[in-house]
Design a protein around this motif. Structure first.
Motif, PDB file in Angstrom:
ATOM      1  N   SER A 174      37.785  25.207  42.477  1.00 43.86           N
ATOM      2  CA  SER A 174      37.937  26.629  42.784  1.00 43.86           C
ATOM      3  C   SER A 174      36.689  27.447  42.499  1.00 43.86           C
ATOM      4  CB  SER A 174      39.100  27.215  41.979  1.00 43.86           C
ATOM      5  OG  SER A 174      40.307  26.600  42.338  1.00 43.86           O
ATOM      6  N   THR A 175      35.732  26.888  41.769  1.00 41.07           N
ATOM      7  CA  THR A 175      34.430  27.528  41.615  1.00 41.07           C
ATOM      8  C   THR A 175      33.377  26.507  42.028  1.00 41.07           C
ATOM      9  OG1 THR A 175      34.275  26.882  39.280  1.00 41.07           O
ATOM     10  CG2 THR A 175      35.183  29.047  39.754  1.00 41.07           C
ATOM     11  N   LYS A 176      32.238  27.007  42.490  1.00 39.75           N
ATOM     12  CA  LYS A 176      31.300  26.090  43.116  1.00 39.75           C
ATOM     13  C   LYS A 176      29.902  26.063  42.494  1.00 39.75           C
ATOM     14  CE  LYS A 176      32.735  23.706  45.128  1.00 39.75           C
ATOM     15  NZ  LYS A 176      34.129  23.503  44.733  1.00 39.75           N
ATOM     16  N   HIS A 236      36.235  23.474  48.963  1.00 42.66           N
ATOM     17  CA  HIS A 236      37.365  24.175  48.343  1.00 42.66           C
ATOM     18  C   HIS A 236      38.407  24.492  49.408  1.00 42.66           C
ATOM     19  CE1 HIS A 236      39.042  27.994  46.197  1.00 42.66           C
ATOM     20  NE2 HIS A 236      39.889  26.986  46.150  1.00 42.66           N
ATOM     21  N   ASP A 239      31.829  31.894  45.011  1.00 45.16           N
ATOM     22  CA  ASP A 239      32.353  32.282  43.701  1.00 45.16           C
ATOM     23  C   ASP A 239      32.639  33.777  43.619  1.00 45.16           C
ATOM     24  OD1 ASP A 239      32.186  29.652  43.047  1.00 45.16           O
ATOM     25  OD2 ASP A 239      30.621  29.866  41.531  1.00 45.16           O
ATOM     26  N   THR A 277      35.945  34.280  45.971  1.00 41.21           N
ATOM     27  CA  THR A 277      37.180  33.789  45.352  1.00 41.21           C
ATOM     28  C   THR A 277      37.464  34.510  44.037  1.00 41.21           C
ATOM     29  OG1 THR A 277      35.962  31.952  44.324  1.00 41.21           O
ATOM     30  CG2 THR A 277      37.106  31.502  46.409  1.00 41.21           C
ATOM     31  N   GLY A 278      36.393  34.922  43.348  1.00 41.85           N
ATOM     32  CA  GLY A 278      36.591  35.714  42.139  1.00 41.85           C
ATOM     33  C   GLY A 278      37.316  37.008  42.450  1.00 41.85           C
ATOM     34  N   HIS A 330      40.699  34.797  41.571  1.00 42.54           N
ATOM     35  CA  HIS A 330      40.570  34.672  40.113  1.00 42.54           C
ATOM     36  C   HIS A 330      40.912  35.976  39.406  1.00 42.54           C
ATOM     37  CE1 HIS A 330      37.298  31.487  41.224  1.00 42.54           C
ATOM     38  NE2 HIS A 330      38.504  31.145  41.626  1.00 42.54           N
ATOM     39  N   ILE A 347      38.621  27.806  35.192  1.00 42.72           N
ATOM     40  CA  ILE A 347      38.102  28.630  36.291  1.00 42.72           C
ATOM     41  C   ILE A 347      37.394  29.864  35.743  1.00 42.72           C
ATOM     42  CG2 ILE A 347      38.787  30.164  38.183  1.00 42.72           C
ATOM     43  CD1 ILE A 347      40.924  28.098  38.929  1.00 42.72           C
ATOM     44  N   SER A 397      34.055  28.999  34.201  1.00 45.13           N
ATOM     45  CA  SER A 397      33.041  28.551  35.150  1.00 45.13           C
ATOM     46  C   SER A 397      32.615  29.655  36.116  1.00 45.13           C
ATOM     47  CB  SER A 397      33.536  27.332  35.942  1.00 45.13           C
ATOM     48  OG  SER A 397      34.673  27.660  36.711  1.00 45.13           O
ATOM     49  N   ASN A 398      33.356  30.771  36.147  1.00 46.82           N
ATOM     50  CA  ASN A 398      33.003  31.886  37.031  1.00 46.82           C
ATOM     51  C   ASN A 398      32.901  33.181  36.219  1.00 46.82           C
ATOM     52  OD1 ASN A 398      32.330  32.867  39.570  1.00 46.82           O
ATOM     53  ND2 ASN A 398      34.431  33.325  40.162  1.00 46.82           N
TER      54      ASN A 398
END
Length: 367
Positions: A98-100, A121, A180, A183-184, A188, A236, A239-240
């Motif tokens: 979910s994070t890259k 993802h 990121d 999706t954040g 997230h 997640i 990592s973000n």
């Protein structure tokens, strides 16, 4: 010569990708690995994989395509582990994290080898977990983000999409940084807000226990995503973290603004706050799968009459339409009650709606 695919992690996502691959590439040999033996046994029994690997090394060294379907923290560990093996020349490695940015950075260990890493993802999921819930069509019409780096071989990116075309997903290429942030913002951060609302209820509920009873309705609905895996969301968020810290700062500014409107009784500004939100929300796509799994809920008006719920469920069962949840929202002698029936997919929802309408029930998709 047959192609070998190795899936590391046989949960919902890994299992669903394996099924989509099997469907599109029936000649491919699917090898699977999971740290839980019972999961591997279930995957074999369900036909998700053809063979179980005793170790990651055993499966990785055979594979033309390696899919790492694990949480981000474990994915990074697996990348370093797999990089130490004797991999097939031109093998393609991808993940589903979910994070890259952290994953793509870790995958730089492959740049000195004759293999190719392409971050991925699939932005789809389910409120059920485990390989038993895996479906070949899970990703259909969903966005599947690929995050090739500047060093990525474009031919390998095309080959990966060809491997994954059985998902019937819509492929989008983004940089890891873009991914990121996006999706954040749409996944997230909303999970943080949802969990925060539940924490607030918990604190207030200690003094006013009735709050927990009252929250069983709409509050429980709007905070559904707070029931997601704590382990997954811990990883997640860490990592973000830079993106999320920025988003939290902006959210605090937004809350301060509406707080000022309320405090100063600025009715026009309060109206505009909700009006703008409504306009933006109403313009969002309805039929597309996004970063947060959709809820396929059908609302059915039912009379206060014995046997009506069993009639509804009986009609659905007769047509083999599976439901994931059913709940009575309201029922009184003087008004119609409302059933909320939840389904696995939009297809099941529409079938149910047509069936119940045919039997003279008033069924609709939003209350």
């Amino acid at each position: 010569m047959r192609k070998e695919v190795f899936v590391v992690g046989l949960g919902l996502i890994g299992g669903s990708l394996a099924l989509a691959l099997r469907k599109e590439h029936p000649d491919a040999h699917l090898i699977g690995y999971d740290i839980h033996d019972n999961v591997v046994k279930a995957a074999r029994a369900l036909g998700v994989i053809s063979e179980a690997a005793a170790t990651v090394k055993e499966g990785a060294e055979k594979a033309d395509l390696i899919i790492i379907a694990a949480p981000v923290k474990q994915t990074i560990q697996l990348i370093h582990e797999i990089a130490s093996y004797s991999l097939k020349r031109e093998a393609i490695i991808t993940d589903v994290g979910s994070t890259k940015q952290t994953v793509v950075k870790a995958a730089e260990v492959f740049t000195t080898q004759s293999v190719h890493f392409v971050g991925g993802h699939p932005m789809a999921g389910s409120h059920k977990t485990g390989v038993e819930a895996a479906k070949a069509h899970l990703f259909e019409n969903a966005y599947y983000i690929l995050t090739p780096s500047s060093q990525s071989d474009q031919r390998a990116v095309i080959q990966l999409q060809n491997w994954l075309k059985g998902t019937k997903a819509q492929f989008v290429h983004l940089s890891a940084k873009e991914h990121d942030f996006f999706t954040g913002t749409i996944s997230h951060f909303p999970h943080i807000v949802s969990a925060g609302l539940v924490h607030q209820l918990k604190k207030e509920g200690k003094n006013e226990p009735i709050l927990n009873e009252l929250a069983a309705g709409g509050f429980r609905d709007i905070t559904r995503i707070a029931s997601s895996s704590p382990i997954m969301w811990r990883d997640i968020l860490l990592s973000n973290r830079e993106v999320l810290i920025t988003l939290i700062d902006r959210w605090e500014e937004e809350m301060k603004k509406i707080k000022t409107f309320i405090k100063e009784e600025r009715s026009d500004d309060i109206f505009q706050f909700f009006s703008d939100a409504k306009e933006t929300r109403d313009a969002l796509p309805v039929r597309k799968k996004g970063a947060i799994p959709s809820f396929y809920d059908l609302f059915v008006d039912v009379p206060d009459h014995p046997g009506v719920i069993s009639d509804v469920t009986g009609l659905l069962a007769k047509e083999k339409i599976s439901i994931t949840n059913i709940r009575i929202l309201e029922t009184r002698e003087d008004i119609m009650g409302v059933l909320r029936v939840s389904f696995r997919s939009e297809e099941d929802l529409l079938l149910a709606k047509n069936l119940l309408t045919k039997h003279l029930y008033d069924a609709y998709e939003s209350p």
